[in-house]
Scaffold this active site. Sequence first.
Site, mmCIF file in Angstrom:
data_model
loop_
_atom_site.group_PDB
_atom_site.id
_atom_site.type_symbol
_atom_site.label_atom_id
_atom_site.label_comp_id
_atom_site.label_asym_id
_atom_site.label_seq_id
_atom_site.Cartn_x
_atom_site.Cartn_y
_atom_site.Cartn_z
ATOM 1 N N GLY A 112 29.946 19.862 39.533
ATOM 2 C CA GLY A 112 29.986 21.218 40.098
ATOM 3 C C GLY A 112 30.659 21.230 41.462
ATOM 4 O O GLY A 112 30.261 21.975 42.352
ATOM 5 N N GLY A 113 31.694 20.405 41.606
ATOM 6 C CA GLY A 113 32.348 20.272 42.914
ATOM 7 C C GLY A 113 33.406 21.312 43.209
ATOM 8 O O GLY A 113 34.036 21.273 44.269
ATOM 9 N N GLY A 114 33.596 22.260 42.308
ATOM 10 C CA GLY A 114 34.703 23.205 42.472
ATOM 11 C C GLY A 114 34.459 24.321 43.458
ATOM 12 O O GLY A 114 35.413 24.963 43.925
ATOM 13 N N LEU A 151 29.381 20.817 31.358
ATOM 14 C CA LEU A 151 28.313 19.805 31.443
ATOM 15 C C LEU A 151 27.172 20.056 30.452
ATOM 16 O O LEU A 151 26.301 19.207 30.282
ATOM 17 C CB LEU A 151 27.770 19.746 32.873
ATOM 18 C CG LEU A 151 28.746 19.170 33.908
ATOM 19 C CD1 LEU A 151 28.330 19.557 35.323
ATOM 20 C CD2 LEU A 151 28.830 17.653 33.777
ATOM 21 N N TYR A 197 14.890 28.252 35.751
ATOM 22 C CA TYR A 197 15.560 27.531 36.846
ATOM 23 C C TYR A 197 14.542 26.733 37.667
ATOM 24 O O TYR A 197 14.746 25.551 37.961
ATOM 25 C CB TYR A 197 16.298 28.546 37.715
ATOM 26 C CG TYR A 197 16.993 27.999 38.942
ATOM 27 C CD1 TYR A 197 18.256 27.408 38.852
ATOM 28 C CD2 TYR A 197 16.415 28.105 40.207
ATOM 29 C CE1 TYR A 197 18.909 26.932 39.988
ATOM 30 C CE2 TYR A 197 17.051 27.638 41.342
ATOM 31 C CZ TYR A 197 18.304 27.053 41.235
ATOM 32 O OH TYR A 197 18.946 26.587 42.360
ATOM 33 N N THR A 226 11.627 25.701 36.764
ATOM 34 C CA THR A 226 11.114 24.599 35.944
ATOM 35 C C THR A 226 12.078 23.422 35.996
ATOM 36 O O THR A 226 11.668 22.264 36.173
ATOM 37 C CB THR A 226 10.958 25.068 34.479
ATOM 38 O OG1 THR A 226 10.084 26.201 34.469
ATOM 39 C CG2 THR A 226 10.403 23.981 33.594
ATOM 40 N N LYS A 258 14.347 22.772 38.315
ATOM 41 C CA LYS A 258 14.456 22.192 39.661
ATOM 42 C C LYS A 258 13.232 21.354 40.018
ATOM 43 O O LYS A 258 13.346 20.369 40.751
ATOM 44 C CB LYS A 258 14.694 23.296 40.696
ATOM 45 C CG LYS A 258 16.066 23.949 40.578
ATOM 46 C CD LYS A 258 17.187 22.943 40.797
ATOM 47 C CE LYS A 258 18.566 23.561 40.752
ATOM 48 N NZ LYS A 258 19.637 22.552 40.894
HETATM 49 N N1 NAD Z 1 23.042 27.949 47.426
HETATM 50 C C1 NAD Z 1 21.731 27.846 47.605
HETATM 51 O O1 NAD Z 1 21.123 28.595 48.365
HETATM 52 C C2 NAD Z 1 20.932 26.783 46.871
HETATM 53 C C3 NAD Z 1 19.569 26.710 47.128
HETATM 54 C C4 NAD Z 1 18.829 25.746 46.471
HETATM 55 C C5 NAD Z 1 19.416 24.869 45.575
HETATM 56 N N2 NAD Z 1 20.747 24.971 45.343
HETATM 57 C C6 NAD Z 1 21.341 24.041 44.377
HETATM 58 O O2 NAD Z 1 22.427 23.361 44.981
HETATM 59 C C7 NAD Z 1 23.453 23.122 44.024
HETATM 60 C C8 NAD Z 1 24.765 23.754 44.474
HETATM 61 O O3 NAD Z 1 24.517 25.111 44.787
HETATM 62 P P1 NAD Z 1 25.675 26.186 44.918
HETATM 63 O O4 NAD Z 1 25.031 27.413 45.470
HETATM 64 O O5 NAD Z 1 26.862 25.606 45.555
HETATM 65 O O6 NAD Z 1 25.951 26.436 43.342
HETATM 66 P P2 NAD Z 1 27.107 27.274 42.639
HETATM 67 O O7 NAD Z 1 26.447 27.999 41.534
HETATM 68 O O8 NAD Z 1 27.869 28.083 43.622
HETATM 69 O O9 NAD Z 1 28.044 26.109 42.181
HETATM 70 C C9 NAD Z 1 27.744 25.264 41.152
HETATM 71 C C10 NAD Z 1 29.048 24.716 40.566
HETATM 72 O O10 NAD Z 1 28.705 24.243 39.269
HETATM 73 C C11 NAD Z 1 29.719 24.658 38.377
HETATM 74 N N3 NAD Z 1 29.175 24.783 37.016
HETATM 75 C C12 NAD Z 1 28.305 25.740 36.569
HETATM 76 N N4 NAD Z 1 28.071 25.568 35.268
HETATM 77 C C13 NAD Z 1 28.783 24.482 34.867
HETATM 78 C C14 NAD Z 1 28.946 23.806 33.630
HETATM 79 N N5 NAD Z 1 28.320 24.230 32.520
HETATM 80 N N6 NAD Z 1 29.754 22.727 33.587
HETATM 81 C C15 NAD Z 1 30.409 22.296 34.698
HETATM 82 N N7 NAD Z 1 30.282 22.901 35.903
HETATM 83 C C16 NAD Z 1 29.480 23.979 35.994
HETATM 84 C C17 NAD Z 1 30.185 26.003 38.910
HETATM 85 O O11 NAD Z 1 31.484 26.362 38.404
HETATM 86 C C18 NAD Z 1 30.159 25.773 40.402
HETATM 87 O O12 NAD Z 1 31.397 25.282 40.904
HETATM 88 C C19 NAD Z 1 22.941 23.711 42.702
HETATM 89 O O13 NAD Z 1 22.312 22.699 41.951
HETATM 90 C C20 NAD Z 1 21.922 24.733 43.157
HETATM 91 O O14 NAD Z 1 20.965 24.992 42.163
HETATM 92 C C21 NAD Z 1 21.526 25.911 45.964
#
Ligand code: NAD
Length: 256
Positions: free
Chosen positions: A20-22, A72, A163, A165, A167
């Site tokens: 999910g690095g995009g 994924l 979600y 569950t 996490k």
């Molecule tokens: N942003 C927040 O406030 C927050 C808070 C708590 C936890 N998190 C966790 O931190 C991590 C990153 O958060 P974020 O806000 O940058 O998330 P995001 O949703 O913005 O980014 C996640 C990335 O995963 C990619 N992705 C989604 N489904 C996919 C799939 N099926 N296959 C391949 N790639 C896929 C998306 O394209 C995106 O680039 C996540 O695990 C999120 O649950 C974020």
Amino acid sequence: MADIQAQFPDLKDRTVLVTGGGSGIGASLVEAFARQGAKVAFIDIAEEPSRALAVKLSGQFAHSVAFYHADLRDVGAIKSTVAAVEADLGAIRVLVNNAGWDDRHDIDTTTEEYWDNNQAINLKQVFFVSQAAAPGMRAAGGGAIINFSSIVFKMNPPLLSSYATAKSGIIGLTKSFAGRFGPENIRVNAVLPGMIVTQRQLDLWLTEDGMAKMMDRQCLKRVLSPEDLVGPVLFLASDSSGAMTGQAITVDGGIF
Ligand SMILES: NC(=O)c1ccc[n+]([C@@H]2O[C@H](COP(=O)([O-])OP(=O)(O)OC[C@H]3O[C@@H](n4cnc5c(N)ncnc54)[C@H](O)[C@@H]3O)[C@@H](O)[C@H]2O)c1
């Protein structure tokens, strides 16, 4: 925005895979590892922003950044993509399981199909990406896995039952993996972000009122950004945290 100056020389030339690095937090981590001189690969389902990120970062640092397109939720795609990363860049020494999907859902309308899909992106793939990367790490003498959990499962979130569950499951998975992989010098830790303000969060979920309420509960009275995860994740990836495994680090500005 945090300005991370820290250098971890042991990360130079190491192969790092970020899922999910995009975009969002993952994109900041991809750039941060590239800045350390690591060989960085990332997997994402979002083709356009991911290609743009890889192009933007390549040529700036010691190694170019490699984007691999995969869904994924597909375990076959996980296996073939991890194999491709290893063939191109060598054994993965650092794996950041960052991908996730924080879609809101109400219990009354959640179907079996929705639940399975939600678990597939938020929990199941964390197991299978780690399983695919572990043999290479083991053969290379060890490594570090960092799993993205969230503080949200501790906050009784009404519209995030699947979600939350997943996490909380990531914490259990992290501890089990730490036990299983410790003898092979593979360390496994989790990170629990709080409210990290990304463009996607602003577009989909965050309101001024909601942000103000969270800010009231944060000890640190500033908006947290993806860069706030960089220092903790680099630390957990590097040999600087070489005696730490099975731990969960919260990065939330001190929510009470
Ligand atoms: N942003 C927040 O406030 C927050 C808070 C708590 C936890 N998190 C966790 O931190 C991590 C990153 O958060 P974020 O806000 O940058 O998330 P995001 O949703 O913005 O980014 C996640 C990335 O995963 C990619 N992705 C989604 N489904 C996919 C799939 N099926 N296959 C391949 N790639 C896929 C998306 O394209 C995106 O680039 C996540 O695990 C999120 O649950 C974020």
